[in-house]
Enzyme design. Structure first.
Site, short mmCIF file in Angstrom:
data_model
loop_
_atom_site.label_atom_id
_atom_site.label_comp_id
_atom_site.label_asym_id
_atom_site.label_seq_id
_atom_site.Cartn_x
_atom_site.Cartn_y
_atom_site.Cartn_z
N TYR A 143 0.71 -1.28 -0.23
CA TYR A 143 0.07 -0.02 0.16
C TYR A 143 0.85 1.49 0.05
O TYR A 143 0.60 1.97 -0.62
CB TYR A 143 -0.50 0.27 1.09
CG TYR A 143 -2.27 -0.94 0.82
CD1 TYR A 143 -2.55 -1.76 0.74
CD2 TYR A 143 -3.55 0.48 1.97
CE1 TYR A 143 -3.47 -2.40 0.77
CE2 TYR A 143 -4.55 -1.02 0.95
CZ TYR A 143 -5.00 -2.04 0.85
OH TYR A 143 -5.99 -2.41 0.96
N LYS A 193 3.46 -15.27 2.44
CA LYS A 193 3.33 -15.89 1.16
C LYS A 193 5.10 -16.07 1.24
O LYS A 193 5.90 -16.34 0.28
CB LYS A 193 2.92 -14.95 0.35
CG LYS A 193 3.17 -16.59 -1.29
CD LYS A 193 2.08 -17.14 -1.67
CE LYS A 193 1.78 -18.01 -2.92
NZ LYS A 193 0.92 -18.43 -2.51
N ASP A 225 -2.27 -18.96 0.30
CA ASP A 225 -3.33 -18.51 0.01
C ASP A 225 -4.48 -19.98 0.24
O ASP A 225 -5.61 -20.64 0.41
CB ASP A 225 -2.56 -19.49 -1.65
CG ASP A 225 -1.71 -20.29 -1.13
OD1 ASP A 225 -0.96 -20.49 -0.60
OD2 ASP A 225 -1.61 -21.00 -1.87
N ASP A 249 -6.35 -6.84 4.28
CA ASP A 249 -7.59 -6.70 3.22
C ASP A 249 -8.26 -7.66 3.49
O ASP A 249 -9.15 -7.34 3.24
CB ASP A 249 -6.98 -5.64 2.01
CG ASP A 249 -8.16 -4.56 2.17
OD1 ASP A 249 -8.47 -4.29 2.50
OD2 ASP A 249 -7.85 -4.63 0.32
N ASP A 253 -12.32 -8.99 4.49
CA ASP A 253 -13.91 -9.37 4.31
C ASP A 253 -14.27 -10.72 3.95
O ASP A 253 -15.27 -11.01 4.38
CB ASP A 253 -13.13 -8.98 2.29
CG ASP A 253 -14.00 -6.91 2.28
OD1 ASP A 253 -13.07 -6.60 2.86
OD2 ASP A 253 -13.90 -7.04 1.31
C1 IPM Z 1 -10.37 -1.37 3.84
C2 IPM Z 1 -10.38 -0.54 2.82
C3 IPM Z 1 -9.55 0.36 2.78
C4 IPM Z 1 -8.57 -0.64 2.00
C5 IPM Z 1 -9.95 1.36 1.16
C6 IPM Z 1 -11.02 1.72 1.07
C7 IPM Z 1 -8.78 1.99 0.72
O1 IPM Z 1 -10.57 -1.86 1.98
O2 IPM Z 1 -10.19 -0.39 5.12
O3 IPM Z 1 -10.05 -2.98 4.36
O4 IPM Z 1 -7.83 -1.30 1.16
O5 IPM Z 1 -7.31 -0.80 3.09
MG MG Z 2 -11.33 -3.25 2.98
#
Ligand code: IPM
Ligand code: MG
Length: 362
Positions: A143, A193, A225, A249, A253
């Site tokens: 990032y 990884k 993975d 990240d 999710d």
């Molecule tokens: C998160 C989001 C952010 C990230 C984006 C919106 C920059 O996806 O906080 O997980 O990638 O960190």
């Molecule tokens: Mg995110």
């Protein structure tokens, strides 16, 4: 002891504008009940700030954040600003706040409320009892790594980003994970990884080294993975997942969906003096402005703020209990609805949680 705190409230874009007011009401109710004084100071961020000032993170907003005791953030981003170059996009505000506030540690707890076992796309027997914490490194890795950019070469355009971690960056986030594990089931699974990437090889070495200071915590290593697979195969094997910015990240999710909906998950970004609290979901432009967004991740972020920034554990738990109670009564936003439940909108879900908190008085 009653506390006096100043909170920067940055609602941002899309559903951020709808869920933040719900979270602020909850915060105010807690303040009133427990005698604390929480002063909310509002500032624009993301696309909202671009429209007002031309910048995703105006200096005034950054100053506001830095001068507060904690930051509560909704969400940033949306199709309206997608054409802008990277430095001007709403997302930069989030990255800028993380970097400028020194928030290198991101805590994303994924816990299944038993009432939501049927809201998940996964089978009940797979997800029942999951309670894990993703500890994501937040100010390093790909990032922020350099070089980065898109350049013109003789063979055409070339896009580049750099995954880079220093020993120091890995050490400090590893401490966050091991310390968190001590308050939980004492198991850290470090995700990398290392079979392919040198930066991951270093990650593994440093985490192993830091672990020597935590003999009471078990450490396992897993490739990313495999972790993606294990999360949907047998998520109960995890307690604390320690990982890099990008892997965190993605995996957070995935972990969120185990709990029924990404709308449920709060997060805390920590590291320096001012913590930042936000739901892990984004601005969800597809459902924004319709009063259907789930405010629970945002409201649960207030609980995390009270816990981590202000050490108000009981107040934090009162919010979590109110959320649980409303779910137990069968109220659901559309993302977590299942047969036999009552679907409500953003404001009604917020109001129900508020009712429960206030009823705690009587
Ligand atoms: C998160 C989001 C952010 C990230 C984006 C919106 C920059 O996806 O906080 O997980 O990638 O960190
Ligand atoms: Mg995110």
């Amino acid at each position: 002891m009653p506390l006096t705190k100043r909170i920067a409230v940055l609602a941002g874009d899309g559903v951020g504008q709808e869920i933040v007011p719900q979270a602020v009401s909850v915060l105010e109710a807690v303040a009133k009940r427990c005698g604390h004084t929480f002063t909310c100071v509002y500032g624009p961020v993301g696309g909202e700030a671009i429209d007002k000032t031309g910048m995703p993170l105006p200096p005034e907003t950054l100053t506001l954040a830095k001068g507060s005791d904690a930051v509560l953030l909704g969400a940033v981003g949306g199709p309206k600003w997608e054409g802008l170059n990277y430095e001007q996009r709403p997302e930069r505000a989030l990255l800028g706040l993380r970097e400028q506030l020194g928030l290198f540690g991101n805590l994303r707890p994924a816990k299944l409320y038993p009432e939501l076992a049927d809201a998940s796309t996964l089978k009940r027997e797979v997800i029942e009892g999951i309670d894990l914490l993703v500890v994501r490194e937040l100010t390093g890795g790909i990032y922020f790594g350099k070089p980065k950019g898109i350049e013109r070469t003789e063979a055409g355009l070339r896009g580049i980003n750099t995954e880079v971690y220093t020993e120091e960056e890995i050490t400090r986030i590893a401490h966050v994970a091991f310390t968190a594990a001590r308050k939980r089931r004492r198991l850290v699974t470090s995700i990398d990884k290392a079979n392919v990437l040198e930066s991951s090889e270093l990650w593994r070495q440093v985490v192993t080294e830091v672990h020597r200071q935590y003999p009471d915590v078990e450490l396992r290593h897993m490739y990313v993975d495999n972790c993606a697979m294990q999360l949907i195969r047998n998520p109960r094997q995890f307690d604390v997942l320690l990982t890099t910015n990008l892997f965190g990240d993605i995996l957070s999710d995935e972990a969120a969906m185990l709990t029924g909906s990404i709308g449920m998950l709060p997060s805390a970004s920590v590291g320096a003096t001012v913590g930042m609290y936000e739901p892990i979901h984004g601005s969800a432009p597809d459902i924004a402005g319709k009063n259907v967004a789930n405010p629970i991740g945002m409201i649960a972020s207030v609980a995390m703020m009270l816990r981590y920034s202000f050490d108000l554990e009981q107040e934090a738990e009162s919010i979590e209990r109110a959320i649980q109670a409303v779910l137990a009564q069968g109220y659901r936003t559309q993302d977590i609805a299942s047969p036999g439940t009552t679907v409500v909108g953003t404001t009604e879900m917020g109001a129900r949680i508020l009712d429960h908190l206030q009823a705690g008085d009587r």
